[in-house]
Design an enzyme around this catalytic site. Structure first.
Site, short mmCIF file in Angstrom:
data_model
loop_
_atom_site.label_atom_id
_atom_site.label_comp_id
_atom_site.label_asym_id
_atom_site.label_seq_id
_atom_site.Cartn_x
_atom_site.Cartn_y
_atom_site.Cartn_z
N GLY C 237 0.81 -1.22 0.00
CA GLY C 237 0.00 0.00 0.00
C GLY C 237 0.84 1.27 0.00
N HIS C 238 0.16 2.39 -0.15
CA HIS C 238 0.89 3.66 -0.25
C HIS C 238 1.64 3.99 1.03
CE1 HIS C 238 -3.05 6.08 0.80
NE2 HIS C 238 -2.87 5.07 1.59
N ASN C 239 2.85 4.53 0.83
CA ASN C 239 3.71 4.98 1.93
C ASN C 239 4.25 3.87 2.80
OD1 ASN C 239 1.62 7.54 1.53
ND2 ASN C 239 3.75 8.07 1.78
#
Lengths: 333, 333, 333
Positions: C237-239
């Site tokens: 997922g993002h980050n």
């Protein structure tokens, strides 16, 4: 439009005509929605009223019903209905040779006419494609790959070198066969890639959903047996060997070297650890995790899996734990 | 570079300006990193110190702060921040008609100008693409598919025949819509494919992540309601009907004919058995398995799911079981 | 065919030759199947009989065996075997510059010769590809993307704008890097998309399986550290920030902003909630669900995860619950 008589359909599915065998049928439908050129089915006599109120031109039944509509008597109306539906809605098949001008086909690839190859597909050196096969847009068929007759490779399918497909194999869009297996040897902190040198063999009538991955074997081949059907987003690890007529629902992940017998069925979201062996006729409920062999046929469920009846009792027990787990019963609900 | 005044931004988001509405804004940023042309936000007055130490040119607030910086007062600063960010970072949109020369577009396809079609994309006969839509490289749009206005189909997306998209639908890369549903009738040991004759309908403002699959219906359509957002690698089985404004995190797998109400939210890695019905406003925690209907709104978790509070108490109970489970307490930890 | 002497192989892997260093080796094999030009290995002296009965031309050993065959003594025969296998089965590498005529390469893209670019691949403006890199058919490299040296992008890989790859990065087919993260702000019933403005950075020697997705960061970058290896169908997922030398098996889903230390290993089908922090050297068993930080190294399992020994005792307890759960013990099994 495809049109067949009731008598002709009965012959295809090995059923017996009751009533007018000359009725012309052009499709299948739910009995509630069926018109006079549609064929429907009822599982058994309990649904006789449904037949009475339907406009269908023919009904598949297990035993003759007291009704003037044309009927075909078969052992299993649901399965027979599926077979009749295939008559009117066949899989795509190449009836004339048609290679899209934007496809890139290596001169050494062997295409048995007729095949259909979509736009931007790529077929590499030495690949062999059987007659009747349809290859979708943007599909990739690697060097030396063998594809049997009457197969359907949907759009963007990738078949890596070392892949061999039987006849009538169906792969939905974006499925990848023959990707490298996940094999690494630990050397201190570092993971050293173990070259994956095997291939993948899919038997006749194997069908895979969209976005599946089947990894090539590390040394030998990864194998999926004749007639096995697999849903979307299923991962088959390197050196797995699946038997015949298995059915795996979406999101199953088979760890490397998993061995399934014949007729194994998996609900969705099931995970097996590597090197697991599962007997023929085992059925595992969705969302389960399998970390040990299942040597006996039967129904299983849970993480780790238990025989299904035992798992259901354990769940009752866990529900009771919830009532003892806190003095503030009911809070937060 | 996009530039707007604070006053103009306030009008877009229905907020009230406090201070100098003529300040020019060119982007959004975290208040700690913001410069004088950036807009930031604080959830409430507890973060007033953050505003005092920031160089931002404008701050979104719930109530005016005692500070000279330009402010826009809004009901929900976080949501308003997202809307302002969209002003400066809009989705790709076709502003002039641009079909890449390597794209293969059937002459009978209808492209409402302007649309953008990337390299090696394929658009089949009778497909219809609304104005403003952007189609990525290698995307496939099947025969008769309908795509609304201002949609974004990222690279390698596959839309099979029978798919209809509303307006402003966003599909991330490699997502497949309209693959065949997983339907087989058992006939002895053999699985007989049931032709999948339905389509897929995605409402306005539906957004799907990368590598998703949405299967076509068996007879009717699979449907996803307006405004529903879905993360990467989610599978929606045939004949599912999802309501409006649902939010499904990665790796959710909806078995066939799952019915979700409106505003249902799923954490990641959730699996539903087939033919499950879930009420509006149900929220299910990650990694859960749903094998029975959830008729009442609320928070749920576990496998099988329980009301969340009850599940948490059960987990406390299981932790205690661990202490009773073996005389060799502590061993192996 | 690649051919090397035992002495030369020993030098590559830092081992010592025992016996005839001039023996010519052309491949690797299991000792049971090996011929006189093959190299095999044994983990330790317990397998000496296997060596005695093998026809292999050379054997990797931990300590010299009393046998006339050529041997190379190394600290870790399994890891050394993987390194020797790589000599005979190297990854694809571009040895001469070869861009397929159907590839679409923007004139402003910088390709350091030699690189190999497959049919129908697309390389956008300002992208930079390091020497030795191989780009498969139909792969997409977005604007400004940086790809290091000696990378392998298999067929249909998608690298969105904002992606930067180190050297020797391997991505199996259909993997997507840089798709939009799943970020929405709730505004009443409606979900408002939060533009995803960050990128993705993959360190040297990162390897991802087929059908993975790595989302771009919301503001900063999503990062995967040097040497980390990831199996098929894993979602990052993002980050997220993953450390070095991690190993994640198939179907792991890392919720947004998950932080992994170094050398973390995940079995298959693991899900982490967002904003979870996991210490270096944590090992989590397959099918687990992680909803809280794991601050100490060790082995974990379950949903929610427990230390592995404690989880195993809890499972014993649950098994016993099953026996108490119902008076109809044994029914249904």
């Amino acid at each position: 439009m495809i049109e067949e008589s009731v008598a002709s359909l009965a012959e295809r599915i090995g059923g017996q005509v009751v009533g007018d065998g000359s009725v012309r049928i052009t499709g299948v439908a739910d009995l509630r929605a069926a018109g006079p050129a549609d064929l429907g089915f009822v599982r058994d006599a309990r649904y006789a009223d449904l037949v009475a109120s339907s406009r269908a031109g023919c009904v598949l039944v297990r035993a003759p019903l007291e009704h003037p509509v044309a009927q075909i008597v078969v052992r299993d109306p649901a399965a027979a209905f599926a077979r009749v539906a295939q008559v009117f809605h066949p899989l795509p098949q190449a009836s004339r040779h048609d290679v899209h001008p934007t496809a890139v086909v290596d001169p050494s690839a062997e295409l048995q006419e007729p095949v259909r190859v979509g736009a931007h597909a790529v077929i590499e050196s030495g690949a062999r494609i059987g007659a009747g096969t349809v290859i979708g847009s943007g599909a990739f068929v690697g060097p030396g790959v063998q594809v049997g007759e009457d197969c359907v490779l949907q759009h963007h399918v990738v078949l890596h070198e070392g892949t061999r497909l039987g006849n009538r194999v169906v792969l939905q869009a974006c499925t990848v066969v023959g990707s490298d297996g996940f094999g690494y040897a630990r050397d201190g902190a570092e993971w050293v890639r173990i070259p994956q040198l095997g291939g993948v063999v899919l038997g006749d009538d194997v069908e895979l959903g969209a976005q599946c991955t089947v990894d090539r074997g590390a040394l030998g081949d990864t194998r999926i047996g004749r007639g096995t059907k697999i849903d979307n987003m299923v991962h088959v690890g390197h050196n797995c060997v699946l038997g015949e007529d298995c059915l795996l629902a979406a999101f199953s992940a088979l760890g490397g070297s998993t061995i399934l017998g014949d007729r194994v069925t998996f609900g969705g979201h099931i995970c097996t650890a590597g090197h697991i062996k599962i007997a023929s006729d085992v059925r595992v409920g969705g969302n389960s995790g399998i970390i040990a062999d299942i040597p006996e046929k039967g129904d299983y469920m849970g993480y780790p899996v238990l025989p299904k009846g035992r798992w259901m009792r354990a769940m009752v027990g866990i529900g009771k734990l919830a009532e003892r787990g806190s003095p503030r019963r009911g809070a937060g609900e």
